[in-house]
Structures are given as C-alpha cells and as structure tokens.
Design a protein around this motif. Sequence first.
Motif, PDB file in Angstrom:
ATOM      1  N   TRP A 319      21.330  84.937 -39.624  1.00  0.00           N
ATOM      2  CA  TRP A 319      22.016  83.651 -39.510  1.00  0.00           C
ATOM      3  C   TRP A 319      22.914  83.417 -40.728  1.00  0.00           C
ATOM      4  N   SER A 320      22.469  83.850 -41.886  1.00  0.00           N
ATOM      5  CA  SER A 320      23.251  83.639 -43.095  1.00  0.00           C
ATOM      6  C   SER A 320      24.509  84.487 -43.117  1.00  0.00           C
ATOM      7  N   SER A 321      24.429  85.712 -42.608  1.00  0.00           N
ATOM      8  CA  SER A 321      25.586  86.610 -42.637  1.00  0.00           C
ATOM      9  C   SER A 321      25.507  87.576 -41.469  1.00  0.00           C
ATOM     10  N   PRO A 322      25.953  87.145 -40.275  1.00  0.00           N
ATOM     11  CA  PRO A 322      25.840  88.006 -39.088  1.00  0.00           C
ATOM     12  C   PRO A 322      26.544  89.348 -39.258  1.00  0.00           C
ATOM     13  N   GLU A 323      27.719  89.347 -39.924  1.00  0.00           N
ATOM     14  CA  GLU A 323      28.445  90.608 -40.077  1.00  0.00           C
ATOM     15  C   GLU A 323      27.640  91.590 -40.912  1.00  0.00           C
ATOM     16  N   ALA A 324      27.094  91.099 -42.029  1.00  0.00           N
ATOM     17  CA  ALA A 324      26.335  91.995 -42.908  1.00  0.00           C
ATOM     18  C   ALA A 324      25.074  92.510 -42.225  1.00  0.00           C
ATOM     19  N   ALA A 325      24.460  91.663 -41.378  1.00  0.00           N
ATOM     20  CA  ALA A 325      23.222  92.064 -40.707  1.00  0.00           C
ATOM     21  C   ALA A 325      23.476  92.946 -39.493  1.00  0.00           C
ATOM     22  N   GLY A 326      24.731  93.057 -39.069  1.00  0.00           N
ATOM     23  CA  GLY A 326      25.060  93.913 -37.935  1.00  0.00           C
ATOM     24  C   GLY A 326      24.535  93.419 -36.609  1.00  0.00           C
ATOM     25  N   VAL A 327      24.506  92.097 -36.407  1.00  0.00           N
ATOM     26  CA  VAL A 327      23.977  91.541 -35.160  1.00  0.00           C
ATOM     27  C   VAL A 327      25.125  91.175 -34.226  1.00  0.00           C
ATOM     28  N   LYS A 328      24.808  91.129 -32.948  1.00  0.00           N
ATOM     29  CA  LYS A 328      25.756  90.668 -31.946  1.00  0.00           C
ATOM     30  C   LYS A 328      25.675  89.152 -31.890  1.00  0.00           C
ATOM     31  N   LEU A 329      26.794  88.489 -32.198  1.00  0.00           N
ATOM     32  CA  LEU A 329      26.801  87.034 -32.361  1.00  0.00           C
ATOM     33  C   LEU A 329      27.350  86.354 -31.119  1.00  0.00           C
ATOM     34  N   ALA A 330      26.670  85.290 -30.677  1.00  0.00           N
ATOM     35  CA  ALA A 330      27.155  84.443 -29.592  1.00  0.00           C
ATOM     36  C   ALA A 330      26.949  82.995 -30.010  1.00  0.00           C
ATOM     37  N   ARG A 331      27.818  82.135 -29.572  1.00  0.00           N
ATOM     38  CA  ARG A 331      27.680  80.723 -29.909  1.00  0.00           C
ATOM     39  C   ARG A 331      28.246  79.878 -28.783  1.00  0.00           C
ATOM     40  N   SER A 332      27.741  78.671 -28.675  1.00  0.00           N
ATOM     41  CA  SER A 332      28.308  77.725 -27.738  1.00  0.00           C
ATOM     42  C   SER A 332      29.667  77.275 -28.254  1.00  0.00           C
ATOM     43  N   ARG A 333      30.515  76.852 -27.349  1.00  0.00           N
ATOM     44  CA  ARG A 333      31.840  76.398 -27.741  1.00  0.00           C
ATOM     45  C   ARG A 333      31.731  75.243 -28.737  1.00  0.00           C
ATOM     46  N   THR A 334      32.567  75.283 -29.759  1.00  0.00           N
ATOM     47  CA  THR A 334      32.657  74.279 -30.831  1.00  0.00           C
ATOM     48  C   THR A 334      31.456  74.311 -31.771  1.00  0.00           C
ATOM     49  N   THR A 335      30.594  75.313 -31.672  1.00  0.00           N
ATOM     50  CA  THR A 335      29.436  75.387 -32.567  1.00  0.00           C
ATOM     51  C   THR A 335      29.807  76.154 -33.821  1.00  0.00           C
ATOM     52  N   PRO A 336      29.713  75.550 -35.010  1.00  0.00           N
ATOM     53  CA  PRO A 336      29.982  76.305 -36.233  1.00  0.00           C
ATOM     54  C   PRO A 336      28.871  77.309 -36.496  1.00  0.00           C
ATOM     55  N   VAL A 337      29.229  78.449 -37.056  1.00  0.00           N
ATOM     56  CA  VAL A 337      28.236  79.484 -37.326  1.00  0.00           C
ATOM     57  C   VAL A 337      28.057  79.704 -38.822  1.00  0.00           C
ATOM     58  N   VAL A 338      28.431  78.700 -39.610  1.00  0.00           N
ATOM     59  CA  VAL A 338      28.212  78.808 -41.051  1.00  0.00           C
ATOM     60  C   VAL A 338      26.710  78.870 -41.325  1.00  0.00           C
ATOM     61  N   PRO A 339      26.297  79.494 -42.438  1.00  0.00           N
ATOM     62  CA  PRO A 339      24.869  79.587 -42.733  1.00  0.00           C
ATOM     63  C   PRO A 339      24.245  78.216 -42.925  1.00  0.00           C
ATOM     64  N   PRO A 340      22.941  78.086 -42.692  1.00  0.00           N
ATOM     65  CA  PRO A 340      22.271  76.806 -42.943  1.00  0.00           C
ATOM     66  C   PRO A 340      22.344  76.455 -44.424  1.00  0.00           C
ATOM     67  N   ALA A 341      22.509  75.163 -44.708  1.00  0.00           N
ATOM     68  CA  ALA A 341      22.639  74.726 -46.090  1.00  0.00           C
ATOM     69  C   ALA A 341      21.315  74.809 -46.844  1.00  0.00           C
ATOM     70  N   GLY A 342      20.217  74.706 -46.155  1.00  0.00           N
ATOM     71  CA  GLY A 342      18.897  74.784 -46.760  1.00  0.00           C
ATOM     72  C   GLY A 342      17.947  75.506 -45.838  1.00  0.00           C
ATOM     73  N   PRO A 343      16.674  75.594 -46.210  1.00  0.00           N
ATOM     74  CA  PRO A 343      15.708  76.281 -45.355  1.00  0.00           C
ATOM     75  C   PRO A 343      15.615  75.614 -43.986  1.00  0.00           C
ATOM     76  N   PRO A 344      15.854  76.333 -42.895  1.00  0.00           N
ATOM     77  CA  PRO A 344      15.723  75.734 -41.560  1.00  0.00           C
ATOM     78  C   PRO A 344      14.259  75.561 -41.172  1.00  0.00           C
ATOM     79  N   ARG A 345      14.062  74.981 -40.014  1.00  0.00           N
ATOM     80  CA  ARG A 345      12.717  74.764 -39.480  1.00  0.00           C
ATOM     81  C   ARG A 345      12.378  75.878 -38.500  1.00  0.00           C
TER      82      ARG A 345
END
Length: 664
Positions: A319-345
């Motif tokens: 989640w923090s860096s999809p490119e570096a992790a080599g994952v296939k990324l998908a997102r809903s329209r208008t959803t930002p994919v920036v890393p979480p600002a703090g520890p998620p739940r």
Amino acid sequence: MAPLPHRPDAAPPARIGLDRAEAVVVERYARLVRLAHLVLPPALGRHRRVLLAHGVVQRALPGLTTGRGQVPVPDGSTDPVGYAWVRGQVLSAALAFEHRPRLWPRRLPPPRALRPGLPAVWGLRFFPRAGGTEELALDRVLTEVSGPVRAAFALDALEELGTEDVAALLAAAGVADPEAALKAAAGVRARTGEAAGVLLASQEFDPCQVQTRPTDLLSRRRKGRLVGAGLVAVAASCALAVSGPAPVPGPEVSEADGRGGVAPVAEARGGTPALNPALLGRTDAAQWADTARVDFTAWPARGGRTEDTELLGRALRAWSSPEAAGVKLARSRTTPVVPPAGPPRLLYAGDVAGAAVVLLHDGARAARYAEPLNGSSPPSLEVARTDEADVTTAAALVVSRTESGVRFLLAPWVSEAGTRDLLRPGGDARKLRVDEDGVTEAVAGPPVAGAACERWPVVRLRSSSRIVEDHAFLVTDLGELTAAHLSYTPLPGSGAKARAPREATGEAALAAWARVGCRLAGLERSGVRSVNTWDFAEQALPEEAGRAVWGCTRVSTWRGPGHVLVHLRPESGRAAPVRLVGESGPTAACSRFGQHLVASTAWRAPSGRWYALAAGSREVRGLTVSGHERERGRTAAVRTDGEPDPRVTGHLPGGDQLTELEYR
C-alpha cells in the motif's frame, strides 16, 4: 502558466547554440519537465518517471557549440524559436521511452529506461503530490492511451498549439501516424472539456513539486548486509594473499536472514510508523454494539493470520509503494492511492479461496492485499473510498473474487445473510453460509458487460437487533472492493411531506427493481456508493392502455456527484420494456438536494396514434408541453399528428418553472 508566443511560419532551426539552449531550459525548466512527465510511459512507475522527466530535459542541450551571438537578450524575455527547438528535443526523447524491441518483456521498462543517468537518488522515492478527484480521473485516462496520444493531448491542452503545429511536431518526433494520435487526443479532450489545461497545470502532473518516501527499508538493510559480507570476504582474501592463511571470522547471520526471507517491518529501526505491523489499529470485538459510529472503524480484526507479521508487512509495503512492491494495482474511480498517513486499522488477515488476504482501513479508504498461495501470479492491491460509510455501506467488503464467485467479509453487526435474484421479485432468498470470521460462501456475480441480463444476484443482509430493530437491506457487487447499497423511494402519498428512501426489500421495491435492475450493468468500477430508484409519478395511459410509473434511478458515488436515469415503466408485466426517457450527470437531481423533476416522452398507443406524455414530481402543480396549452396536475397526455419530440416545463408553487433533464 501562460502559453509562449508561437509563430507557425517560423520553423525552429535544425540546431541552436549551447548557451541559447541552456537559457531556454533554465527559463522554462518547470514547463518542459511537466511536458516530459506527461509523455513518458506511466508503466515506468511514478518515481522513475519523475527522475526521467528531469533527466530528459537536462539532456536536451545540443553539442558543444556555444553559438555565441544567439543568446537571448538579457531582459528576461521569452525566446519562442529557441523554446520550440528545445521542446522538440524533449518531446522526441520522451517518446523514445515508449519504444520496445521485438520480444522485449512487457513487464520490463523499455531499454532506455534501464540506462543509468542523472539525476539519481538513493534511499528515497519521489511522487508528485496528489491532486483532486478530477485530476486523478484524468491521470487514469492518460494511463490507458499511448505516448503519441499523451503528447498530442499535452501539446494541445498545455502548450495550446494548433492542430497543424501538433501534427508537425509529432511527425518530427518520429510518430508514425500523427493524425490518429490527434484523433485519439481529441477524444481525451472531449472527456475533460475546457478544464483540461487547468488540470494539466495542477500538482498531480507537476514533477517539480514532489513528496518523498523511503525505499523498502528492510530490503535495503538486507542488501547492505550482503554487500558488507562481500566486502569482508574481499578484505579477507586480500589479507590472505598478503600474510598467508589465517583464520578469519565470518560475518554473523541473523535468524531472519538465515531463513532467506524478509524480516518483519516491526524490526526496522526508525521505520515509518505506517509500515509497522505492530502499530496496526485493532478494534475490540464488542465495540460495534457499544458505539454511535457504526462503520468500518467498528470492525474488529478477524481471520487466521492476524498475527502473521511477515504477511502484514508485505501488505503495508504494497500500500505504501505499489511500484516498489511489484503488485498489480486496482482502484475505484476517484480513489487516491497515496500511502496511508499513519498506521491503518487491520480488518482481516487470512487465507481465502487459495490466496492470503489482508484487509486494511485508514479512516477514508479500504485496501485489500492478496497474494496467491501457490505463487501463480503477482500479488494484487485494490483500494476503494469509504469516507462517511454507515451501517449499510460499511456492511460488506469483497474479500475474494474468483471464477466461482464473490466472497464477502460481513460487518460484525450483520446477524443474517442471504442471496436472491433481483430480477425475480417473487422468488425466495437463499440463506448464505458464513464462517466464524464473517466470510460468506461464494456468491454468483452479475452478468458481464455485453452479456444477456437474465439474472442479477444481490445479497440480503439483516442488522443485529443490538443496534437497530428489524433492519434488512440489499447490497450488490459492482466489481469493486465495496458493495453498493440498493434502496427505493415509493410513489408520493397523500400527505404533504416527501417520502424518504427506504430499503429495497418490500414488495413494491422488489417489483420496481426487477424492471430496472439490468440498468446496473455498465456501472462496474465507477466508484458507486449506493443506487436509489424513486417512483415520482403514476399516469393512466391514453386509450385505456393501462397505467405506467415514472421513475428516476440515481447512482450516487463516494465522491458525491451522481448520475440519473429517468424511465417510464408500463405496468403490463415484467416483459414490458422499460423506456429510458432521460439521462444526466453529474447532477443533484433525484436526491434530497434535487427533489423537483419533470420528464416527457413520445408514446404510441396500441391503435397506432401518437401521444406526448409528461409527468412531474410531488410539488409540480401544472405542465406545459411544447406547442400546447398548460395543463393542471402532475401528468399530461397530448395527442399529436405524428411522432412528437416533446419538451415539458413544470410549474412549481410561487411561479417557479422547472425544465426537464437534458441528455448528457
């Protein structure tokens, strides 16, 4: 960002002096880097694309000729001819990164992108700052087109060049078919409208205003140890060569390194808190029944791998860096994919349908990380907006989507789950099996785009009586991480107050949805939060042909703006076609902020005669159909000589007028 003066009759020279080119680059550096960044392939990843954009511009200088006497006058004025030359160099270099040799692997960047060059950065990754939802939508569109199309679009919207100039520049840069690129760019421009230039000038597309993140700290640490071990071995060899054989102590290997795996993120000294599994938020299992905020923040952590720090660490890094992790990324329209600002739940971590799955929530978004247990494909990451979710829109997340169907992870307050066919209102719901962690059995998905719409599976959920009394509701899968909530607003009653949307579980609601359910097709991956069908008027059809109901189906997104479909449903059985009479969006119509509505359509009676039909919502007191006198009431039927093209105006109390929605 004002455009430069452009003189189409003055072609840029074949070469300019070094001093002159340097002056142009320094003066217009930010603009040139933005252009290069837009043209470079998005597949390079955000970090590499930012650095390459700067490198392309910095290497745009000509050879070692100084070109004295061609330096712009030192009054700060712009040099349009020099700028045109440098822009052409930047454009050609950026487009060259699109080219791949034959048989070159698609998963690898083009060869030019692999060459080392300046600027180079060690230990940090650069990303342009996130823009708004419109910028994110445009960025998604640009990732789907080729480099020549992106170049044509940027030269048109950002550089404000004419069609002939753009075609000439593309041809000079080596584009084989400039006309095709221009045509495709016009399609992109049509989707963005007049705001295209403003969007391209935003920080979303500005590689000169970036935010930084560290690289994979654990990987760096492991590689550093390997390099250190190599240096020790080299030093030992040199010592042996000088002084002869002697016992040399080998490097110590930690237990984590000895396993050959990646150490847990929690062990990284000084690591980012958002990447530390030990700091993941975990909600008490009983909190959902003792809080006024019934949403994803009340979900406890469930699943059999909630203590698997290695799995959780990989999910956080993805989640923090999809490119570096080599994952296939998908997102809903208008959803930002920036890393979480703090520890998620942490919501879930476990094995589902042959994959290790982690569900996370950062307060405004949910993320699903999945890696196949057999390693048959790369891990995937899906991110979706969930801001202001409630008891219904936070009731289910898609935990797995396979050929056998969709599995949901249900909210802890869901006490009963079943499935039914939305297109068959008289059918019974089938109970869904749910395991102890809240994961359902596989539910058949809706028909794929273009296929015959013969069924539409929906999930019927019931909330626990501990939070609400007798509350059942419907959700459906629209191809995203979140499920869309379906509701219904019945025909106006005799009272003065407007009716509020209610759950689509009653007889009238199911009958209405059975007729319009197939309209949900095509909404996949469009960021849908909820869909409400509102029956706003009922009308007796001319010549005693029965009755019909006027309805408005509103598709509301997580972003806010909605899309509406206005339709006429003859009450002559499920087989009777539903007539679509209006469509519009984005709009507030058919919501609590757009409660007034009028619509019209041409209708042909069984006798062959044509009529103009019109109807208005509850507050409408009269209707005027084009070419005819005003009629009292909320419905009108006017006979015409041939097929009409009616336009209707509604009259509200106080004299205000209301026009019907236009198709857009």
